[in-house]
Design an enzyme around this catalytic site. Structure first.
Site, PDB file in Angstrom:
ATOM      1  N   LYS A  47       0.820  -1.221   0.000  1.00  0.00           N
ATOM      2  CA  LYS A  47       0.000   0.000   0.000  1.00  0.00           C
ATOM      3  C   LYS A  47       0.855   1.273   0.000  1.00  0.00           C
ATOM      4  CE  LYS A  47      -4.233  -1.728   2.129  1.00  0.00           C
ATOM      5  NZ  LYS A  47      -5.246  -1.534   3.174  1.00  0.00           N
ATOM      6  N   ASP A  83     -10.061   2.980   1.317  1.00  0.00           N
ATOM      7  CA  ASP A  83     -10.251   2.585   2.723  1.00  0.00           C
ATOM      8  C   ASP A  83     -10.834   3.767   3.509  1.00  0.00           C
ATOM      9  OD1 ASP A  83      -9.326  -0.034   2.612  1.00  0.00           O
ATOM     10  OD2 ASP A  83      -7.263   0.494   3.134  1.00  0.00           O
TER      11      ASP A  83
HETATM   12  N1  LIG Z   1     -12.373  -3.307   7.512  1.00  0.00           N
HETATM   13  C1  LIG Z   1     -11.583  -2.961   6.519  1.00  0.00           C
HETATM   14  O1  LIG Z   1     -12.017  -2.735   5.384  1.00  0.00           O
HETATM   15  C2  LIG Z   1     -10.118  -2.802   6.788  1.00  0.00           C
HETATM   16  C3  LIG Z   1      -9.312  -2.063   5.896  1.00  0.00           C
HETATM   17  C4  LIG Z   1      -7.950  -1.904   6.191  1.00  0.00           C
HETATM   18  C5  LIG Z   1      -7.426  -2.506   7.333  1.00  0.00           C
HETATM   19  N2  LIG Z   1      -8.243  -3.229   8.163  1.00  0.00           N
HETATM   20  C6  LIG Z   1      -7.707  -3.867   9.391  1.00  0.00           C
HETATM   21  O2  LIG Z   1      -7.035  -2.877  10.152  1.00  0.00           O
HETATM   22  C7  LIG Z   1      -5.987  -3.500  10.897  1.00  0.00           C
HETATM   23  C8  LIG Z   1      -4.694  -2.711  10.747  1.00  0.00           C
HETATM   24  O3  LIG Z   1      -4.265  -2.745   9.393  1.00  0.00           O
HETATM   25  P1  LIG Z   1      -2.944  -1.952   8.925  1.00  0.00           P
HETATM   26  O4  LIG Z   1      -2.905  -2.110   7.452  1.00  0.00           O
HETATM   27  O5  LIG Z   1      -2.909  -0.581   9.486  1.00  0.00           O
HETATM   28  O6  LIG Z   1      -1.800  -2.834   9.625  1.00  0.00           O
HETATM   29  P2  LIG Z   1      -0.318  -2.381  10.059  1.00  0.00           P
HETATM   30  O7  LIG Z   1       0.171  -1.275   9.196  1.00  0.00           O
HETATM   31  O8  LIG Z   1       0.448  -3.647  10.149  1.00  0.00           O
HETATM   32  O9  LIG Z   1      -0.505  -1.778  11.536  1.00  0.00           O
HETATM   33  C9  LIG Z   1      -0.843  -2.610  12.606  1.00  0.00           C
HETATM   34  C10 LIG Z   1      -1.077  -1.745  13.843  1.00  0.00           C
HETATM   35  O10 LIG Z   1      -1.640  -2.589  14.857  1.00  0.00           O
HETATM   36  C11 LIG Z   1      -0.823  -2.475  16.048  1.00  0.00           C
HETATM   37  N3  LIG Z   1      -0.856  -3.783  16.700  1.00  0.00           N
HETATM   38  C12 LIG Z   1      -0.559  -4.974  16.156  1.00  0.00           C
HETATM   39  N4  LIG Z   1      -0.724  -5.959  17.059  1.00  0.00           N
HETATM   40  C13 LIG Z   1      -1.123  -5.364  18.213  1.00  0.00           C
HETATM   41  C14 LIG Z   1      -1.448  -5.846  19.507  1.00  0.00           C
HETATM   42  N5  LIG Z   1      -1.388  -7.144  19.807  1.00  0.00           N
HETATM   43  N6  LIG Z   1      -1.841  -4.953  20.449  1.00  0.00           N
HETATM   44  C15 LIG Z   1      -1.910  -3.642  20.152  1.00  0.00           C
HETATM   45  N7  LIG Z   1      -1.614  -3.121  18.941  1.00  0.00           N
HETATM   46  C16 LIG Z   1      -1.221  -3.976  17.987  1.00  0.00           C
HETATM   47  C17 LIG Z   1       0.544  -2.079  15.559  1.00  0.00           C
HETATM   48  O11 LIG Z   1       1.215  -1.450  16.625  1.00  0.00           O
HETATM   49  P3  LIG Z   1       2.826  -1.228  16.613  1.00  0.00           P
HETATM   50  O12 LIG Z   1       3.067   0.060  15.898  1.00  0.00           O
HETATM   51  O13 LIG Z   1       3.171  -1.177  18.052  1.00  0.00           O
HETATM   52  O14 LIG Z   1       3.411  -2.420  15.893  1.00  0.00           O
HETATM   53  C18 LIG Z   1       0.181  -1.125  14.421  1.00  0.00           C
HETATM   54  O15 LIG Z   1      -0.153   0.158  14.911  1.00  0.00           O
HETATM   55  C19 LIG Z   1      -5.902  -4.945  10.394  1.00  0.00           C
HETATM   56  O16 LIG Z   1      -6.586  -5.767  11.321  1.00  0.00           O
HETATM   57  C20 LIG Z   1      -6.643  -4.907   9.075  1.00  0.00           C
HETATM   58  O17 LIG Z   1      -7.237  -6.153   8.767  1.00  0.00           O
HETATM   59  C21 LIG Z   1      -9.570  -3.385   7.908  1.00  0.00           C
END
Ligand SMILES: NC(=O)c1ccc[n+]([C@@H]2O[C@H](COP(=O)([O-])OP(=O)(O)OC[C@H]3O[C@@H](n4cnc5c(N)ncnc54)[C@H](OP(=O)(O)O)[C@@H]3O)[C@@H](O)[C@H]2O)c1
Length: 270
Positions: A47, A83
């Site tokens: 992305k 998104d």
């Molecule tokens: N519904 C939808 O259409 C949609 C669209 C996009 C994304 N999402 C969801 O949104 C979520 C995040 O996506 P992303 O693309 O932003 O991922 P990302 O860039 O990998 O970011 C993950 C984030 O989650 C935090 N995190 C991971 N494990 C954690 C835990 N056990 N406890 C607390 N914080 C934790 C990380 O914190 P650190 O910085 O400390 O590592 C980071 O801030 C995913 O679950 C994804 O499936 C959903």
């Protein structure tokens, strides 16, 4: 979802999933410039990595710094972020963030600091025009995200990094989980030991996670009498908006939601 959308729109087209190693991203994007290709969706880690390989970005994609949808027109590739708009439309459908709400004030809390959180902060600051508190496991990343919104040419609502103890919870009308905590982990929550009654009675907890359908965050919010929804609405809307950008066809969101609840859709969600 897109197969169902092609059918609903009466168009012939296919949508397929491809695993692209990071080193092959430029070649995969170049492949989208072929005649007959409408575009693509990108998932992590592409992305953000895709940006230099695209010809132009929409204002939302540029502000967020991430692209989930690539649109191909006559050999040119445009990067879009559906998104953010997908989240916005899902929230509007739930009655959160409408103009009435904006007038009565209230702030937003976003959990996470990755790409999804960047989209959520964009929605909060730019589309809902609310102050936003960013909470992340790694505070430095929340700080970085907040600072990226502190540009002098962007007056108005503020983005602030915070720990749970620093947030005025009684003002938070919308709490968005944009972290991956809880994903495929029913016992995990991004907000442990939190008393959800600290949120105003009408507050909405929106969890972008949709696997499981009810996360621990949602379960605890509901147990405290607060409204909580999972991210399926956002997922359906981002797909609807991408499909419209590729084809020009405005297929109702129900087609995408029905596809997600079909046996094949459920299988893909795990
Ligand atoms: N519904 C939808 O259409 C949609 C669209 C996009 C994304 N999402 C969801 O949104 C979520 C995040 O996506 P992303 O693309 O932003 O991922 P990302 O860039 O990998 O970011 C993950 C984030 O989650 C935090 N995190 C991971 N494990 C954690 C835990 N056990 N406890 C607390 N914080 C934790 C990380 O914190 P650190 O910085 O400390 O590592 C980071 O801030 C995913 O679950 C994804 O499936 C959903």
């Amino acid at each position: 979802m897109h197969t169902a959308a092609f059918r609903a729109a009466g168009l012939h087209g296919t949508y397929e999933a491809r695993r692209v190693p990071a080193a092959e991203l430029p070649a995969a994007l170049a492949g989208l410039r072929q005649p007959g290709v409408l575009g693509a969706n990108l998932s992590l880690p592409h992305k953000e990595a895709a940006l230099p390989w695209l010809d132009e970005l929409t204002p939302a994609a540029r502000a967020i710094g991430a692209v989930n949808t690539v649109i191909h027109r006559q050999g040119r590739l445009t990067g879009e972020n559906t998104d953010a708009q997908g989240l916005f439309e899902a929230l509007l459908e739930l009655g959160a963030g409408g103009t009435g709400d904006r007038n009565t004030g209230g702030a937003v809390a976003v959990l996470g600091a990755g790409g999804a959180a960047r989209a959520a902060v964009y929605v909060a600051v730019t589309l809902l025009e609310r102050d936003v508190y960013i909470l992340n496991r790694t505070r430095a990343r929340a700080q970085e995200l907040a600072e990226s919104w502190a540009a002098p040419d962007r007056p108005g609502p503020r983005a602030l990094a915070a720990d749970p103890g620093e947030v005025p919870w009684e003002q938070i009308r919308l709490l968005v989980n944009a972290s991956s905590a809880g994903l495929d982990a029913p016992g995990q929550t991004p907000l442990p030991d939190f008393g959800f009654t600290r949120l105003p009675a009408g507050a909405l907890v929106y969890d972008m996670v949709y696997k499981p359908a009810e996360t621990r965050l949602m379960r605890e919010a509901r147990a405290a009498g607060r409204r909580a929804e999972n991210g399926l609405g956002m997922l359906a809307h981002q797909a609807r908006l991408a499909f419209r950008a590729w084809t020009g066809a405005d297929v109702p969101v129900g087609v995408f939601l029905d596809a997600l609840s079909s046996p094949a859709g459920r299988e893909q969600q795990g």
